[in-house]
Scaffold this motif. Structure first.
Motif, PDB file in Angstrom:
ATOM      1  N   LYS A  81      -7.221 -10.847   4.996  1.00  0.00           N
ATOM      2  CA  LYS A  81      -6.557 -12.143   4.904  1.00  0.00           C
ATOM      3  C   LYS A  81      -5.153 -12.003   4.331  1.00  0.00           C
ATOM      4  CE  LYS A  81      -9.626 -15.148   6.401  1.00  0.00           C
ATOM      5  NZ  LYS A  81      -9.341 -16.031   7.572  1.00  0.00           N
ATOM      6  N   SER A  82      -5.023 -11.195   3.278  1.00  0.00           N
ATOM      7  CA  SER A  82      -3.727 -11.029   2.634  1.00  0.00           C
ATOM      8  C   SER A  82      -2.740 -10.292   3.534  1.00  0.00           C
ATOM      9  CB  SER A  82      -3.897 -10.269   1.313  1.00  0.00           C
ATOM     10  OG  SER A  82      -2.669 -10.171   0.630  1.00  0.00           O
ATOM     11  N   THR A  83      -3.216  -9.292   4.262  1.00  0.00           N
ATOM     12  CA  THR A  83      -2.346  -8.558   5.173  1.00  0.00           C
ATOM     13  C   THR A  83      -1.761  -9.487   6.233  1.00  0.00           C
ATOM     14  OG1 THR A  83      -3.600  -6.509   4.874  1.00  0.00           O
ATOM     15  CG2 THR A  83      -2.239  -6.664   6.842  1.00  0.00           C
ATOM     16  N   GLN A  84      -2.573 -10.422   6.709  1.00  0.00           N
ATOM     17  CA  GLN A  84      -2.151 -11.318   7.779  1.00  0.00           C
ATOM     18  C   GLN A  84      -1.315 -12.498   7.289  1.00  0.00           C
ATOM     19  OE1 GLN A  84      -5.920 -12.264   9.588  1.00  0.00           O
ATOM     20  NE2 GLN A  84      -6.242 -10.175  10.299  1.00  0.00           N
ATOM     21  N   THR A  85      -1.439 -12.868   6.020  1.00  0.00           N
ATOM     22  CA  THR A  85      -0.694 -14.021   5.507  1.00  0.00           C
ATOM     23  C   THR A  85       0.486 -13.624   4.625  1.00  0.00           C
ATOM     24  OG1 THR A  85      -2.238 -14.219   3.642  1.00  0.00           O
ATOM     25  CG2 THR A  85      -2.698 -15.543   5.593  1.00  0.00           C
ATOM     26  N   ALA A  86       0.277 -12.683   3.721  1.00  0.00           N
ATOM     27  CA  ALA A  86       1.351 -12.256   2.827  1.00  0.00           C
ATOM     28  C   ALA A  86       2.145 -11.084   3.396  1.00  0.00           C
ATOM     29  CB  ALA A  86       0.784 -11.881   1.454  1.00  0.00           C
ATOM     30  N   GLY A  87       1.576 -10.365   4.388  1.00  0.00           N
ATOM     31  CA  GLY A  87       2.276  -9.257   5.021  1.00  0.00           C
ATOM     32  C   GLY A  87       1.767  -7.892   4.586  1.00  0.00           C
ATOM     33  N   VAL A  88       2.041  -6.884   5.433  1.00  0.00           N
ATOM     34  CA  VAL A  88       1.576  -5.528   5.173  1.00  0.00           C
ATOM     35  C   VAL A  88       2.204  -4.953   3.907  1.00  0.00           C
ATOM     36  CG1 VAL A  88       1.618  -3.150   6.020  1.00  0.00           C
ATOM     37  CG2 VAL A  88       1.024  -5.008   7.574  1.00  0.00           C
ATOM     38  N   ALA A  89       3.533  -5.113   3.765  1.00  0.00           N
ATOM     39  CA  ALA A  89       4.236  -4.492   2.644  1.00  0.00           C
ATOM     40  C   ALA A  89       3.760  -5.045   1.307  1.00  0.00           C
ATOM     41  CB  ALA A  89       5.745  -4.700   2.795  1.00  0.00           C
ATOM     42  N   ILE A  90       3.742  -6.375   1.174  1.00  0.00           N
ATOM     43  CA  ILE A  90       3.357  -6.987  -0.093  1.00  0.00           C
ATOM     44  C   ILE A  90       1.898  -6.707  -0.412  1.00  0.00           C
ATOM     45  CG2 ILE A  90       3.006  -9.202  -1.257  1.00  0.00           C
ATOM     46  CD1 ILE A  90       5.511 -10.211   0.117  1.00  0.00           C
ATOM     47  N   THR A  91       1.034  -6.784   0.596  1.00  0.00           N
ATOM     48  CA  THR A  91      -0.389  -6.521   0.379  1.00  0.00           C
ATOM     49  C   THR A  91      -0.622  -5.079  -0.038  1.00  0.00           C
ATOM     50  OG1 THR A  91      -1.080  -8.212   1.953  1.00  0.00           O
ATOM     51  CG2 THR A  91      -2.674  -6.501   1.451  1.00  0.00           C
ATOM     52  N   SER A  92       0.042  -4.146   0.648  1.00  0.00           N
ATOM     53  CA  SER A  92      -0.157  -2.741   0.336  1.00  0.00           C
ATOM     54  C   SER A  92       0.312  -2.415  -1.071  1.00  0.00           C
ATOM     55  CB  SER A  92       0.566  -1.844   1.353  1.00  0.00           C
ATOM     56  OG  SER A  92       1.970  -2.037   1.280  1.00  0.00           O
ATOM     57  N   VAL A  93       1.427  -3.005  -1.487  1.00  0.00           N
ATOM     58  CA  VAL A  93       1.922  -2.728  -2.832  1.00  0.00           C
ATOM     59  C   VAL A  93       1.039  -3.396  -3.883  1.00  0.00           C
ATOM     60  CG1 VAL A  93       3.877  -2.940  -4.400  1.00  0.00           C
ATOM     61  CG2 VAL A  93       4.278  -2.463  -1.999  1.00  0.00           C
ATOM     62  N   ALA A  94       0.609  -4.637  -3.635  1.00  0.00           N
ATOM     63  CA  ALA A  94      -0.293  -5.315  -4.579  1.00  0.00           C
ATOM     64  C   ALA A  94      -1.580  -4.516  -4.744  1.00  0.00           C
ATOM     65  CB  ALA A  94      -0.599  -6.723  -4.089  1.00  0.00           C
ATOM     66  N   ALA A  95      -2.084  -4.003  -3.617  1.00  0.00           N
ATOM     67  CA  ALA A  95      -3.317  -3.202  -3.668  1.00  0.00           C
ATOM     68  C   ALA A  95      -3.087  -1.907  -4.431  1.00  0.00           C
ATOM     69  CB  ALA A  95      -3.798  -2.898  -2.249  1.00  0.00           C
ATOM     70  N   LYS A  96      -1.958  -1.280  -4.195  1.00  0.00           N
ATOM     71  CA  LYS A  96      -1.714   0.016  -4.809  1.00  0.00           C
ATOM     72  C   LYS A  96      -1.228  -0.086  -6.249  1.00  0.00           C
ATOM     73  CE  LYS A  96      -3.478   1.581  -1.424  1.00  0.00           C
ATOM     74  NZ  LYS A  96      -4.882   2.039  -1.603  1.00  0.00           N
ATOM     75  N   MET A  97      -0.676  -1.242  -6.634  1.00  0.00           N
ATOM     76  CA  MET A  97      -0.325  -1.428  -8.036  1.00  0.00           C
ATOM     77  C   MET A  97      -1.567  -1.591  -8.906  1.00  0.00           C
ATOM     78  SD  MET A  97       2.840  -1.250  -8.992  1.00  0.00           S
ATOM     79  CE  MET A  97       2.515   0.303  -8.184  1.00  0.00           C
TER      80      MET A  97
END
Length: 293
Positions: A81-97
């Protein structure tokens, strides 16, 4: 380092596949269920039907694997859901932070992992970076979903990675790694199948070939992500000691952050705001500090 590179590549493919699910109008939940079934099959295939290691485990490791399976499918749903709404970059960084969570867990349970001032500074920078990442563009209408989804990802993925570290520290050897993955993913798949009757849209999507294709791709990438992470944590270097979990998590997250940002920009045309870019830059700095600590 080879296992770590494979882990980074697998995690990046997971993010790309989630974006493709949206592009090809594939139901997230149906693809996630197929993903876990495919990942479980891959684990049992590599285990070659050897179940003796499972029978030797106590009740607590088994309960942990069941809990991990339920947590995995829950967080995978939010990740999509986050990848599709907030975007790949923001989701990936939020996940990796969320790396700060397994780092803290690793320091607590691994006697070879020590917390110092430099590592604490990296953790504080990581928290600030997450806040910058969830601030929407000024020109965009505020959408709460773009704020709370990355925050859920931050906390949930952190718990997922921490549970992997706990399992690896106490009972998952290289020999048990394939079976461990197979059981965890099987638990996640079973949980999804039990919930399927309550999601009619997902149930109807099961007859589509593209759902099975992308779901299987997602599953193989997901399996690779956890399998290679455990293998990297268990790997003993030339000095006869394994790499500290906190350092390994940091390097892995840096690689996925950079790959996720490039994928979002080059393949999907995502343009982060200046504030988001500041968050991405700060997150890279935070992870570099964690690597050096």
């Amino acid at each position: 380092m080879f296992y770590l590179l494979l882990c980074i590549l697998s995690s990046t493919v997971v993010l790309i596949t989630f974006k493709l699910l949206n592009r090809f109008s594939v139901n997230n939940f149906s693809a996630i269920i197929i993903n876990y079934l495919a990942a479980s099959v891959a684990g049992f295939f590599l285990a070659k039907g050897e179940l003796s290691g499972f029978y030797q485990l106590g009740i607590l490791p088994i309960l942990l694997m069941v809990a991990m399976g339920v947590l995995f499918i829950t967080m995978f749903h939010f990740l999509g859901k986050s990848t599709q709404t907030a975007g790949v970059a923001i989701t990936s960084v939020a996940a990796k932070m969320s790396v700060i969570i397994p780092i803290l867990v690793s320091v607590l349970i691994d006697p070879n992992d020590k917390l110092n001032a430099v590592r604490l500074a990296g953790i504080l920078l990581a928290l600030i970076a997450v806040l910058l990442l969830v601030i929407p563009r000024k020109t965009e209408k505020f959408k709460p979903v773009k704020t709370y989804l990355p925050l859920i990802i931050f906390l949930g993925i952190g718990m997922v990675d921490a549970s992997v570290k706990v399992a690896q520290q106490y009972f998952v050897t290289n020999e048990l790694n394939p079976l461990f993955n197979a059981i965890v993913f099987a638990m996640a798949g079973i949980t999804g199948l039990l919930l399927l009757p309550f999601n009619t849209h997902a149930a109807k999507d099961f007859h589509k070939f593209k759902t099975w294709l992308l779901g299987t791709l997602l599953g193989l990438a997901n399996f690779g992500s956890m399998f290679f992470m455990v293998a990297a944590l268990n790997h003993v270097g030339s000095k006869g000691t394994p790499l500290e979990g906190s350092v390994l998590f940091g390097i892995n997250n840096l690689g996925v952050v950079l790959a996720g940002t490039l994928v979002g920009l080059l393949l999907f045309g995502e343009r982060p705001s200046k504030t988001n870019l500041s968050g991405i830059a700060l997150s890279v700095l935070a992870i570099v500090i964690l690597m050096q600590s």
